[in-house]
Every structure is written in C-alpha cells, then in structure tokens.
Motif scaffolding. Structure first.
Motif, PDB file in Angstrom:
ATOM      1  N   MET A  34      -2.255  12.223  -8.171  1.00  0.00           N
ATOM      2  CA  MET A  34      -1.858  10.908  -7.736  1.00  0.00           C
ATOM      3  C   MET A  34      -2.759   9.855  -8.354  1.00  0.00           C
ATOM      4  SD  MET A  34      -0.636  11.477  -3.814  1.00  0.00           S
ATOM      5  CE  MET A  34       0.053   9.844  -3.696  1.00  0.00           C
ATOM      6  N   LEU A  35      -4.004  10.188  -8.613  1.00  0.00           N
ATOM      7  CA  LEU A  35      -4.906   9.209  -9.219  1.00  0.00           C
ATOM      8  C   LEU A  35      -4.487   8.858 -10.642  1.00  0.00           C
ATOM      9  CD1 LEU A  35      -8.340  10.555  -7.947  1.00  0.00           C
ATOM     10  CD2 LEU A  35      -7.120   8.511  -7.168  1.00  0.00           C
ATOM     11  N   ASP A  36      -3.692   9.725 -11.257  1.00  0.00           N
ATOM     12  CA  ASP A  36      -3.239   9.477 -12.620  1.00  0.00           C
ATOM     13  C   ASP A  36      -1.791   9.016 -12.677  1.00  0.00           C
ATOM     14  OD1 ASP A  36      -5.696  10.183 -13.756  1.00  0.00           O
ATOM     15  OD2 ASP A  36      -5.174  12.317 -13.690  1.00  0.00           O
ATOM     16  N   GLY A  37      -1.295   8.409 -11.603  1.00  0.00           N
ATOM     17  CA  GLY A  37       0.038   7.832 -11.616  1.00  0.00           C
ATOM     18  C   GLY A  37       1.125   8.714 -11.019  1.00  0.00           C
ATOM     19  N   GLY A  38       0.777   9.853 -10.427  1.00  0.00           N
ATOM     20  CA  GLY A  38       1.790  10.712  -9.817  1.00  0.00           C
ATOM     21  C   GLY A  38       2.031  10.324  -8.373  1.00  0.00           C
ATOM     22  N   GLY A  39       3.166  10.723  -7.836  1.00  0.00           N
ATOM     23  CA  GLY A  39       3.474  10.475  -6.430  1.00  0.00           C
ATOM     24  C   GLY A  39       4.089   9.112  -6.199  1.00  0.00           C
ATOM     25  N   ASP A  40       4.579   8.933  -4.990  1.00  0.00           N
ATOM     26  CA  ASP A  40       5.202   7.675  -4.585  1.00  0.00           C
ATOM     27  C   ASP A  40       4.593   7.212  -3.267  1.00  0.00           C
ATOM     28  OD1 ASP A  40       7.204   7.398  -6.651  1.00  0.00           O
ATOM     29  OD2 ASP A  40       8.255   9.063  -5.705  1.00  0.00           O
ATOM     30  N   LEU A  41       4.435   5.928  -3.123  1.00  0.00           N
ATOM     31  CA  LEU A  41       3.933   5.341  -1.895  1.00  0.00           C
ATOM     32  C   LEU A  41       5.048   5.345  -0.854  1.00  0.00           C
ATOM     33  CD1 LEU A  41       1.618   3.890  -0.455  1.00  0.00           C
ATOM     34  CD2 LEU A  41       2.542   1.751  -1.353  1.00  0.00           C
ATOM     35  N   LEU A  42       4.791   5.914   0.300  1.00  0.00           N
ATOM     36  CA  LEU A  42       5.783   5.966   1.365  1.00  0.00           C
ATOM     37  C   LEU A  42       5.573   4.842   2.375  1.00  0.00           C
ATOM     38  CD1 LEU A  42       8.114   7.450   2.768  1.00  0.00           C
ATOM     39  CD2 LEU A  42       6.381   8.814   3.960  1.00  0.00           C
ATOM     40  N   LEU A  43       4.318   4.553   2.697  1.00  0.00           N
ATOM     41  CA  LEU A  43       4.024   3.575   3.740  1.00  0.00           C
ATOM     42  C   LEU A  43       2.813   2.759   3.312  1.00  0.00           C
ATOM     43  CD1 LEU A  43       4.821   2.762   6.657  1.00  0.00           C
ATOM     44  CD2 LEU A  43       3.166   4.449   7.458  1.00  0.00           C
ATOM     45  N   ALA A  44       2.966   1.433   3.260  1.00  0.00           N
ATOM     46  CA  ALA A  44       1.879   0.546   2.854  1.00  0.00           C
ATOM     47  C   ALA A  44       1.622  -0.487   3.943  1.00  0.00           C
ATOM     48  CB  ALA A  44       2.225  -0.173   1.553  1.00  0.00           C
ATOM     49  N   GLY A  45       0.403  -0.976   4.013  1.00  0.00           N
ATOM     50  CA  GLY A  45       0.085  -2.043   4.941  1.00  0.00           C
ATOM     51  C   GLY A  45       0.701  -3.351   4.475  1.00  0.00           C
ATOM     52  N   HIS A  46       1.018  -4.224   5.436  1.00  0.00           N
ATOM     53  CA  HIS A  46       1.516  -5.563   5.118  1.00  0.00           C
ATOM     54  C   HIS A  46       1.365  -6.423   6.367  1.00  0.00           C
ATOM     55  CE1 HIS A  46       4.977  -3.430   6.840  1.00  0.00           C
ATOM     56  NE2 HIS A  46       5.372  -4.608   7.290  1.00  0.00           N
ATOM     57  N   GLY A  47       1.069  -7.674   6.170  1.00  0.00           N
ATOM     58  CA  GLY A  47       0.930  -8.601   7.289  1.00  0.00           C
ATOM     59  C   GLY A  47      -0.033  -8.090   8.345  1.00  0.00           C
ATOM     60  N   ARG A  48       0.412  -7.979   9.566  1.00  0.00           N
ATOM     61  CA  ARG A  48      -0.438  -7.544  10.671  1.00  0.00           C
ATOM     62  C   ARG A  48      -0.733  -6.052  10.645  1.00  0.00           C
ATOM     63  NH1 ARG A  48       2.881  -8.370  16.129  1.00  0.00           N
ATOM     64  NH2 ARG A  48       1.046  -7.397  16.996  1.00  0.00           N
ATOM     65  N   TYR A  49       0.038  -5.263   9.881  1.00  0.00           N
ATOM     66  CA  TYR A  49      -0.082  -3.800   9.854  1.00  0.00           C
ATOM     67  C   TYR A  49      -1.074  -3.369   8.789  1.00  0.00           C
ATOM     68  CZ  TYR A  49       4.203  -4.676  12.352  1.00  0.00           C
ATOM     69  OH  TYR A  49       5.124  -5.164  13.239  1.00  0.00           O
ATOM     70  N   VAL A  50      -2.292  -3.046   9.220  1.00  0.00           N
ATOM     71  CA  VAL A  50      -3.383  -2.745   8.299  1.00  0.00           C
ATOM     72  C   VAL A  50      -3.705  -1.251   8.361  1.00  0.00           C
ATOM     73  CG1 VAL A  50      -5.810  -3.215   7.773  1.00  0.00           C
ATOM     74  CG2 VAL A  50      -4.346  -5.045   8.651  1.00  0.00           C
ATOM     75  N   GLY A  51      -3.882  -0.643   7.189  1.00  0.00           N
ATOM     76  CA  GLY A  51      -4.363   0.738   7.101  1.00  0.00           C
ATOM     77  C   GLY A  51      -3.481   1.787   7.737  1.00  0.00           C
ATOM     78  N   PRO A  52      -2.147   1.741   7.523  1.00  0.00           N
ATOM     79  CA  PRO A  52      -1.314   2.776   8.132  1.00  0.00           C
ATOM     80  C   PRO A  52      -1.669   4.149   7.575  1.00  0.00           C
ATOM     81  CG  PRO A  52      -0.051   1.582   6.483  1.00  0.00           C
ATOM     82  CD  PRO A  52      -1.374   0.884   6.623  1.00  0.00           C
ATOM     83  N   GLY A  53      -1.606   5.157   8.425  1.00  0.00           N
ATOM     84  CA  GLY A  53      -1.923   6.508   7.962  1.00  0.00           C
ATOM     85  C   GLY A  53      -1.689   7.530   9.046  1.00  0.00           C
ATOM     86  N   GLY A  54      -2.067   8.774   8.731  1.00  0.00           N
ATOM     87  CA  GLY A  54      -1.949   9.869   9.675  1.00  0.00           C
ATOM     88  C   GLY A  54      -0.509  10.207  10.005  1.00  0.00           C
ATOM     89  N   GLU A  55       0.364  10.136   9.016  1.00  0.00           N
ATOM     90  CA  GLU A  55       1.792  10.309   9.256  1.00  0.00           C
ATOM     91  C   GLU A  55       2.152  11.724   9.707  1.00  0.00           C
ATOM     92  OE1 GLU A  55       0.529   9.204   6.395  1.00  0.00           O
ATOM     93  OE2 GLU A  55       1.225   7.176   6.168  1.00  0.00           O
ATOM     94  N   SER A  56       3.101  11.783  10.610  1.00  0.00           N
ATOM     95  CA  SER A  56       3.728  13.027  11.058  1.00  0.00           C
ATOM     96  C   SER A  56       5.207  12.739  11.252  1.00  0.00           C
ATOM     97  CB  SER A  56       3.155  13.498  12.396  1.00  0.00           C
ATOM     98  OG  SER A  56       1.803  13.819  12.278  1.00  0.00           O
ATOM     99  N   THR A  57       6.032  13.756  11.091  1.00  0.00           N
ATOM    100  CA  THR A  57       7.460  13.586  11.363  1.00  0.00           C
ATOM    101  C   THR A  57       7.863  14.476  12.526  1.00  0.00           C
ATOM    102  OG1 THR A  57       8.122  15.300   9.788  1.00  0.00           O
ATOM    103  CG2 THR A  57       8.002  13.035   8.965  1.00  0.00           C
ATOM    104  N   PHE A  58       8.890  14.035  13.216  1.00  0.00           N
ATOM    105  CA  PHE A  58       9.485  14.848  14.270  1.00  0.00           C
ATOM    106  C   PHE A  58      10.960  14.481  14.382  1.00  0.00           C
ATOM    107  CE2 PHE A  58       8.029  11.015  16.356  1.00  0.00           C
ATOM    108  CZ  PHE A  58       8.991  10.723  17.305  1.00  0.00           C
TER     109      PHE A  58
END
Length: 63
Positions: free
Chosen positions: A1-25
C-alpha cells in the motif's frame, strides 16, 4: 500500500477525525460497517460510526 496499492475505504472529513478499527456485520439482510472516529465538534470525543455497505463487482461501496 505504501507503493500505491490498495484503495481507501474510509477517510476522515469535517467533524469525523481518524476513522478506524473497521469491522463488518450482517443484520436484517444488510451488511454494516462499524468503526470509531473522533468528533472534532465535541472536543475529540470518540464515537461509533455505522454505515450500510453494498457490494459492486465483489467490492464494498457505501450506500
């Protein structure tokens, strides 16, 4: 990913800072993404985010 691989799924914006720890259900026939973020409008209070996910060509997309 450091060399341009992968896709961003969730990014911070506005009031939402540092999103992470994703899980699905799955519930009630829908897939959900659960994650944490820091709320910039509430002195950085950590909060839970939930978004519905749909699938397109095998990849997750937000509704």
């Amino acid at each position: 990913m450091l060399d341009g691989g992968g896709d961003l799924l969730l990014a911070g914006h506005g009031r939402y800072v540092g999103p992470g720890g994703e899980s699905t259900f799955r519930t009630h026939g829908k897939t959900r993404l659960a994650y944490h973020y820091y709320d910039a409008d509430d002195d950085g209070t950590p909060k839970l985010g939930l978004n519905e996910l749909r699938w397109r060509a095998g990849w997750p997309v937000f509704k």
